[in-house]
Design a protein around this motif. Structure first.
Motif, PDB file in Angstrom:
ATOM      1  N   LEU A  28       0.831  -1.200   0.000  1.00 55.29           N
ATOM      2  CA  LEU A  28       0.000   0.000   0.000  1.00 55.29           C
ATOM      3  C   LEU A  28       0.867   1.252   0.000  1.00 55.29           C
ATOM      4  CD1 LEU A  28      -2.874   1.237   0.261  1.00 55.29           C
ATOM      5  CD2 LEU A  28      -2.529   1.188   2.734  1.00 55.29           C
TER       6      LEU A  28
ATOM      7  N   LYS B 136       0.120   5.299   0.138  1.00 51.85           N
ATOM      8  CA  LYS B 136      -0.986   6.236   0.342  1.00 51.85           C
ATOM      9  C   LYS B 136      -0.738   7.601  -0.287  1.00 51.85           C
ATOM     10  CE  LYS B 136      -0.397   5.270   4.626  1.00 51.85           C
ATOM     11  NZ  LYS B 136      -0.420   5.344   6.099  1.00 51.85           N
TER      12      LYS B 136
ATOM     13  N   ASN C 111      -1.108   2.653  -8.608  1.00 47.83           N
ATOM     14  CA  ASN C 111      -0.871   2.026  -7.314  1.00 47.83           C
ATOM     15  C   ASN C 111      -1.906   0.969  -6.959  1.00 47.83           C
ATOM     16  OD1 ASN C 111       0.607   1.574  -4.960  1.00 47.83           O
ATOM     17  ND2 ASN C 111      -0.710   2.930  -3.788  1.00 47.83           N
TER      18      ASN C 111
ATOM     19  N   ILE D 223      -6.005  -6.623  -2.733  1.00 47.08           N
ATOM     20  CA  ILE D 223      -5.860  -5.564  -1.724  1.00 47.08           C
ATOM     21  C   ILE D 223      -6.467  -6.004  -0.386  1.00 47.08           C
ATOM     22  CG2 ILE D 223      -6.515  -3.211  -1.093  1.00 47.08           C
ATOM     23  CD1 ILE D 223      -6.472  -2.600  -4.178  1.00 47.08           C
TER      24      ILE D 223
ATOM     25  N   ALA E  52      -4.509  -6.548   3.100  1.00 47.24           N
ATOM     26  CA  ALA E  52      -4.956  -5.784   4.268  1.00 47.24           C
ATOM     27  C   ALA E  52      -5.067  -6.672   5.509  1.00 47.24           C
ATOM     28  CB  ALA E  52      -6.304  -5.130   3.981  1.00 47.24           C
TER      29      ALA E  52
ATOM     30  N   ASP F 207      -1.361  -7.298   6.734  1.00 48.82           N
ATOM     31  CA  ASP F 207      -0.461  -6.161   6.959  1.00 48.82           C
ATOM     32  C   ASP F 207      -0.392  -5.809   8.451  1.00 48.82           C
ATOM     33  OD1 ASP F 207       1.008  -3.826   6.874  1.00 48.82           O
ATOM     34  OD2 ASP F 207      -0.085  -2.976   5.200  1.00 48.82           O
TER      35      ASP F 207
ATOM     36  N   ASN G 211       0.373  -0.938   8.151  1.00 47.40           N
ATOM     37  CA  ASN G 211      -0.718  -0.010   7.886  1.00 47.40           C
ATOM     38  C   ASN G 211      -1.996  -0.468   8.594  1.00 47.40           C
ATOM     39  OD1 ASN G 211       0.545   1.788   5.721  1.00 47.40           O
ATOM     40  ND2 ASN G 211       0.869  -0.261   4.853  1.00 47.40           N
TER      41      ASN G 211
ATOM     42  N   ASP H  21      -6.463   2.647   6.760  1.00 48.43           N
ATOM     43  CA  ASP H  21      -5.688   3.059   5.592  1.00 48.43           C
ATOM     44  C   ASP H  21      -6.171   2.320   4.346  1.00 48.43           C
ATOM     45  OD1 ASP H  21      -4.089   4.771   7.087  1.00 48.43           O
ATOM     46  OD2 ASP H  21      -2.594   3.225   7.503  1.00 48.43           O
ATOM     47  N   TYR H  22      -6.391   1.030   4.493  1.00 49.56           N
ATOM     48  CA  TYR H  22      -6.843   0.235   3.360  1.00 49.56           C
ATOM     49  C   TYR H  22      -8.265   0.604   2.955  1.00 49.56           C
ATOM     50  CZ  TYR H  22      -2.769  -2.801   3.395  1.00 49.56           C
ATOM     51  OH  TYR H  22      -1.495  -3.287   3.291  1.00 49.56           O
TER      52      TYR H  22
ATOM     53  N   PHE I 108      -8.285   3.767   0.999  1.00 50.99           N
ATOM     54  CA  PHE I 108      -7.801   3.496  -0.347  1.00 50.99           C
ATOM     55  C   PHE I 108      -8.888   2.812  -1.182  1.00 50.99           C
ATOM     56  CE2 PHE I 108      -5.746   0.890  -3.545  1.00 50.99           C
ATOM     57  CZ  PHE I 108      -4.759   1.708  -4.062  1.00 50.99           C
TER      58      PHE I 108
END
Length: 321
Positions: free
Chosen positions: A43, A45, A56, A85, A89, A92, A95, A99-100, A103
């Motif tokens: 990720l 940001k 991205n 993604i 997530a 992770d 992050n 945050d995910y 996004f």
């Protein structure tokens, strides 16, 4: 809901359609790469979007979409990215989930630009003309498989963090499946659910400008998977029964029509409209019939899979000699 008229015929929204009752297995994830596609993506940001081109995200668009179609969104690519993604997530440790989600929300907002609404329904749109064998799809055409991939992607985000707004958006994308067209009465506007003259329900990948469906096997089955995924997250209610009945009808279509795509000792056909066109990925036909067996435990689908597999193997071996 369906009203029983005869053994396998039911009335639904003024149509008499074929529907058998299958025992549906909901403990199935249709995603071959259930934990995300292979990638070293992380990720970032700082910069997400630039000049309408998605940046991205783990996987780029197919060059044909960028160079020929000039469209910077494609539903299966959106789905593939969302699956990955969401998988990243969950693993992770740097992050935050927020945050995910921030996004992903921006990615979803971007995807909404490639859709139109009709009442409470939302259709994914393809903003370019597409010429098929003998018919056209004019800019802003729609597709069951397009809506299907977006539905499945949004469900992945919903499972990451459940909220009413996202569930309502999923409902917008799934409602078009309830708008049924047939050869006797073509309603002006967008559609991709078709009932044929024998009462079978089809989810169409390339609904022609002339009101005639393409009847693509792969498109129908992928769209079915989206409804299956929706049924997995929806509690028992009248709304759920509508989609379950529709799903059962679509499964009935596959039980009695899958072998129409068979070409004895040849590669199976891709579409019933483009009748002489071979499927460019025939192995998926075998895989998908096996998936339908896993869902229903109906042995007919394994028989279908074996028939397709035998034809493909015979043809490929013949061409190796």
């Amino acid at each position: 809901m369906f009203i029983k008229n005869d053994i396998n015929f039911y009335e639904f929204q003024g149509h008499i359609i074929n529907r058998e009752i299958f025992q549906i297995n909901y403990n199935i994830a249709f995603d071959k790469f259930n934990n995300g596609y292979e990638t070293d993506w992380v990720l970032c940001k700082k910069k997400i979007w630039d000049e309408g081109v998605v940046n991205n995200v783990p996987f780029d668009l197919h060059p044909q979409y960028i160079n020929e179609y000039k469209q910077y969104f494609e539903p299966s690519n959106f789905y593939r990215n969302i699956v990955t993604i969401c998988a990243v997530a969950k693993k992770d440790t740097v992050n935050s989930k927020k945050d995910y989600l921030d996004f992903l929300n921006k990615y979803i907002e971007y995807a909404l630009k490639y859709s139109i609404t009709k009442g409470k329904s939302r259709f994914v749109t393809y903003d370019f003309d597409l010429k098929r064998q003998g018919y056209m799809l004019t800019k802003r055409w729609v597709s069951a498989i397009g809506n299907g991939f977006v539905i499945r992607a949004l469900i992945r985000v919903y499972l990451l963090k459940k909220n009413k707004e996202l569930l309502d958006l999923i409902r917008e994308y799934i409602r078009p499946f309830l708008s049924i067209q047939n050869s006797k009465k073509i309603v002006n506007g967008k559609w991709f659910t078709w009932i044929d003259d024998e009462g079978f329900i089809w989810f169409d990948e390339y609904p022609g400008d002339d009101g005639i469906p393409s009847l693509v096997l792969n498109g129908h089955i992928h769209a079915m998977h989206a409804i299956h995924c929706f049924l997995q997250i929806l509690p028992e209610c009248e709304e759920r029964q509508y989609y379950l009945d529709l799903y059962q009808a679509a499964m009935t279509t596959m039980k009695f029509n899958s072998l129409k795509f068979r070409r004895y000792n040849k590669i199976n056909r891709y579409s019933l409209r483009e009748f002489n066109k071979s499927d460019y990925l025939p192995d998926r036909t075998v895989r998908q019939q096996k998936e339908l067996y896993r869902v229903t435990n109906d042995s007919i689908f394994m028989k279908h899979a074996k028939s397709f597999e035998n034809d493909i193997n015979y043809f490929q071996n013949l061409n190796l000699k």
